[in-house]
Motif scaffolding. Sequence first.
Motif, PDB file in Angstrom:
ATOM      1  N   ARG A  47      28.529 -79.074 -36.350  1.00 41.06           N
ATOM      2  CA  ARG A  47      28.284 -77.970 -37.266  1.00 41.06           C
ATOM      3  C   ARG A  47      26.974 -78.109 -38.029  1.00 41.06           C
ATOM      4  O   ARG A  47      26.623 -77.248 -38.813  1.00 41.06           O
ATOM      5  N   LEU A  48      26.268 -79.190 -37.845  1.00 43.73           N
ATOM      6  CA  LEU A  48      25.034 -79.414 -38.590  1.00 43.73           C
ATOM      7  C   LEU A  48      23.880 -78.658 -37.946  1.00 43.73           C
ATOM      8  O   LEU A  48      23.626 -78.818 -36.753  1.00 43.73           O
ATOM      9  N   PRO A  49      23.156 -77.824 -38.726  1.00 42.31           N
ATOM     10  CA  PRO A  49      22.003 -77.113 -38.159  1.00 42.31           C
ATOM     11  C   PRO A  49      20.955 -78.077 -37.618  1.00 42.31           C
ATOM     12  O   PRO A  49      20.684 -79.122 -38.205  1.00 42.31           O
ATOM     13  N   GLY A  50      20.394 -77.736 -36.463  1.00 42.89           N
ATOM     14  CA  GLY A  50      19.304 -78.511 -35.915  1.00 42.89           C
ATOM     15  C   GLY A  50      19.704 -79.730 -35.114  1.00 42.89           C
ATOM     16  O   GLY A  50      18.852 -80.484 -34.672  1.00 42.89           O
ATOM     17  N   VAL A  51      21.000 -79.957 -34.930  1.00 39.68           N
ATOM     18  CA  VAL A  51      21.434 -81.119 -34.168  1.00 39.68           C
ATOM     19  C   VAL A  51      21.215 -80.858 -32.675  1.00 39.68           C
ATOM     20  O   VAL A  51      21.394 -79.753 -32.186  1.00 39.68           O
ATOM     21  N   ARG A  80      23.793 -71.403 -33.268  1.00 38.80           N
ATOM     22  CA  ARG A  80      24.208 -70.071 -33.688  1.00 38.80           C
ATOM     23  C   ARG A  80      25.286 -69.529 -32.736  1.00 38.80           C
ATOM     24  O   ARG A  80      25.259 -69.854 -31.544  1.00 38.80           O
ATOM     25  N   PRO A  81      26.210 -68.722 -33.196  1.00 46.55           N
ATOM     26  CA  PRO A  81      26.330 -68.180 -34.547  1.00 46.55           C
ATOM     27  C   PRO A  81      27.115 -69.054 -35.521  1.00 46.55           C
ATOM     28  O   PRO A  81      27.429 -68.592 -36.616  1.00 46.55           O
ATOM     29  N   ASP A  82      27.448 -70.300 -35.159  1.00 46.38           N
ATOM     30  CA  ASP A  82      28.174 -71.163 -36.097  1.00 46.38           C
ATOM     31  C   ASP A  82      27.299 -71.549 -37.283  1.00 46.38           C
ATOM     32  O   ASP A  82      27.747 -71.548 -38.420  1.00 46.38           O
ATOM     33  N   ASP A  83      26.045 -71.894 -37.017  1.00 41.08           N
ATOM     34  CA  ASP A  83      25.132 -72.252 -38.096  1.00 41.08           C
ATOM     35  C   ASP A  83      24.724 -71.030 -38.910  1.00 41.08           C
ATOM     36  O   ASP A  83      24.689 -71.066 -40.138  1.00 41.08           O
ATOM     37  N   TYR A  84      24.351 -69.964 -38.195  1.00 39.11           N
ATOM     38  CA  TYR A  84      23.865 -68.740 -38.831  1.00 39.11           C
ATOM     39  C   TYR A  84      24.426 -67.539 -38.068  1.00 39.11           C
ATOM     40  O   TYR A  84      24.228 -67.442 -36.861  1.00 39.11           O
ATOM     41  N   PRO A  85      25.093 -66.612 -38.752  1.00 38.10           N
ATOM     42  CA  PRO A  85      25.563 -65.398 -38.069  1.00 38.10           C
ATOM     43  C   PRO A  85      24.385 -64.600 -37.519  1.00 38.10           C
ATOM     44  O   PRO A  85      23.335 -64.514 -38.147  1.00 38.10           O
ATOM     45  N   VAL A  86      24.560 -64.039 -36.331  1.00 40.65           N
ATOM     46  CA  VAL A  86      23.512 -63.235 -35.695  1.00 40.65           C
ATOM     47  C   VAL A  86      23.901 -61.762 -35.830  1.00 40.65           C
ATOM     48  O   VAL A  86      24.936 -61.339 -35.316  1.00 40.65           O
ATOM     49  N   ASP A  87      23.052 -60.974 -36.524  1.00 43.97           N
ATOM     50  CA  ASP A  87      23.393 -59.571 -36.736  1.00 43.97           C
ATOM     51  C   ASP A  87      22.201 -58.624 -36.583  1.00 43.97           C
ATOM     52  O   ASP A  87      22.251 -57.481 -37.032  1.00 43.97           O
ATOM     53  N   ARG A  88      21.127 -59.096 -35.949  1.00 41.78           N
ATOM     54  CA  ARG A  88      19.956 -58.248 -35.746  1.00 41.78           C
ATOM     55  C   ARG A  88      19.307 -58.549 -34.392  1.00 41.78           C
ATOM     56  O   ARG A  88      19.351 -59.673 -33.899  1.00 41.78           O
ATOM     57  N   VAL A  89      18.695 -57.523 -33.821  1.00 35.81           N
ATOM     58  CA  VAL A  89      17.778 -57.673 -32.694  1.00 35.81           C
ATOM     59  C   VAL A  89      16.436 -57.141 -33.182  1.00 35.81           C
ATOM     60  O   VAL A  89      16.374 -56.036 -33.746  1.00 35.81           O
ATOM     61  N   VAL A  90      15.377 -57.914 -32.980  1.00 34.63           N
ATOM     62  CA  VAL A  90      14.048 -57.508 -33.438  1.00 34.63           C
ATOM     63  C   VAL A  90      13.162 -57.233 -32.219  1.00 34.63           C
ATOM     64  O   VAL A  90      12.997 -58.101 -31.352  1.00 34.63           O
ATOM     65  N   ASP A 132      19.404 -71.025 -30.668  1.00 39.38           N
ATOM     66  CA  ASP A 132      18.340 -71.623 -31.462  1.00 39.38           C
ATOM     67  C   ASP A 132      17.606 -70.573 -32.286  1.00 39.38           C
ATOM     68  O   ASP A 132      17.605 -69.377 -31.963  1.00 39.38           O
ATOM     69  N   VAL A 133      16.947 -71.020 -33.339  1.00 39.18           N
ATOM     70  CA  VAL A 133      16.222 -70.140 -34.255  1.00 39.18           C
ATOM     71  C   VAL A 133      14.762 -70.058 -33.808  1.00 39.18           C
ATOM     72  O   VAL A 133      13.998 -71.015 -33.975  1.00 39.18           O
ATOM     73  N   ALA A 134      14.384 -68.926 -33.234  1.00 35.98           N
ATOM     74  CA  ALA A 134      12.996 -68.715 -32.812  1.00 35.98           C
ATOM     75  C   ALA A 134      12.160 -68.271 -34.007  1.00 35.98           C
ATOM     76  O   ALA A 134      12.621 -67.520 -34.864  1.00 35.98           O
ATOM     77  N   PHE A 135      10.906 -68.722 -34.039  1.00 32.44           N
ATOM     78  CA  PHE A 135       9.989 -68.320 -35.106  1.00 32.44           C
ATOM     79  C   PHE A 135       9.252 -67.064 -34.643  1.00 32.44           C
ATOM     80  O   PHE A 135       8.131 -67.127 -34.121  1.00 32.44           O
ATOM     81  N   HIS A 136       9.889 -65.924 -34.808  1.00 31.36           N
ATOM     82  CA  HIS A 136       9.320 -64.684 -34.262  1.00 31.36           C
ATOM     83  C   HIS A 136       9.141 -63.580 -35.290  1.00 31.36           C
ATOM     84  O   HIS A 136       8.319 -62.679 -35.089  1.00 31.36           O
ATOM     85  N   ALA A 137       9.875 -63.621 -36.386  1.00 24.04           N
ATOM     86  CA  ALA A 137       9.889 -62.488 -37.306  1.00 24.04           C
ATOM     87  C   ALA A 137       8.977 -62.663 -38.518  1.00 24.04           C
ATOM     88  O   ALA A 137       8.726 -61.702 -39.243  1.00 24.04           O
ATOM     89  N   ASN A 143      14.598 -64.731 -39.024  1.00 27.46           N
ATOM     90  CA  ASN A 143      14.585 -65.621 -37.860  1.00 27.46           C
ATOM     91  C   ASN A 143      15.978 -66.177 -37.595  1.00 27.46           C
ATOM     92  O   ASN A 143      16.436 -66.244 -36.446  1.00 27.46           O
ATOM     93  N   GLU A 144      16.644 -66.598 -38.665  1.00 25.58           N
ATOM     94  CA  GLU A 144      17.947 -67.239 -38.519  1.00 25.58           C
ATOM     95  C   GLU A 144      19.028 -66.260 -38.085  1.00 25.58           C
ATOM     96  O   GLU A 144      19.987 -66.653 -37.421  1.00 25.58           O
ATOM     97  N   ARG A 145      18.876 -64.992 -38.413  1.00 24.50           N
ATOM     98  CA  ARG A 145      19.951 -64.025 -38.159  1.00 24.50           C
ATOM     99  C   ARG A 145      19.706 -63.136 -36.946  1.00 24.50           C
ATOM    100  O   ARG A 145      20.530 -62.277 -36.622  1.00 24.50           O
TER     101      ARG A 145
END
Length: 224
Positions: A47-51, A80-90, A132-137, A143-145
């Motif tokens: 459950r730890l982010p980034g593991v 994701r989505p355990d670390d961060y809920p995903v609720d957007r598409v960019v 994974d959290v992409a650096f796109h936004a 980014n996280e969501r």
Amino acid sequence: MEATSGRPAGGDADRRLGRRALLVGGAAAAVGTAVLARQELSHLWWRLPGVDKPRVAGAVDFRGARWVAASPANYRQADRPDDYPVDRVVIHVTQGGYRSAVKAFQDPAHAAAAHYIVRRDGRITQLIRELDVAFHAGNRGYNERSVGIEHEGFVEDASSFTDAMYAASARLTAAICGRYGIPADREHVIGHVEVPGTDHTDPGPHWDWGRYMGLVRQVHTPET
């Protein structure tokens, strides 16, 4: 003959045995609890982010996509989505060709990458796993969501956005929405320009949102 104390004969011995049983039982329970605690703790890392979690090399989240890995410097490993809920598409536009976009996303100095690139011919490349959290936004919270989708072309060139691109991207977005229970609407499927704090203008005035969202809804299957 019973003892006159009112307690059964052998009561002291019974009490000693009872206390011993309680002590032994308590110790056993404590050991059992400790074992369970160790077992539980051994799973907390999931459950730890980034593991760095076990994953299949080259696996894709969208069937038919081609895997080309982005530089690890351009995303953060997560679950994701355990670390961060995903609720957007960019929705993004590359402002260049497909090859130049891939080259940029593989460059650790670029400091940005999206999960997917959709080419003019409709072929889809995945560069970062959706977990994974992409650096796109350009916005940490977004980014996280969100899942980021780049599209080959230029915001000022309407011919960049082909029929094949719209159709393929709509299938991809519909699949993402279905996977995470995201409503297929303009509140949840947004352009990079709509991310708070951004200075980007993509996908630009030539991106046909009405057409695109209509295609997404045609293939979107909401969670039940």
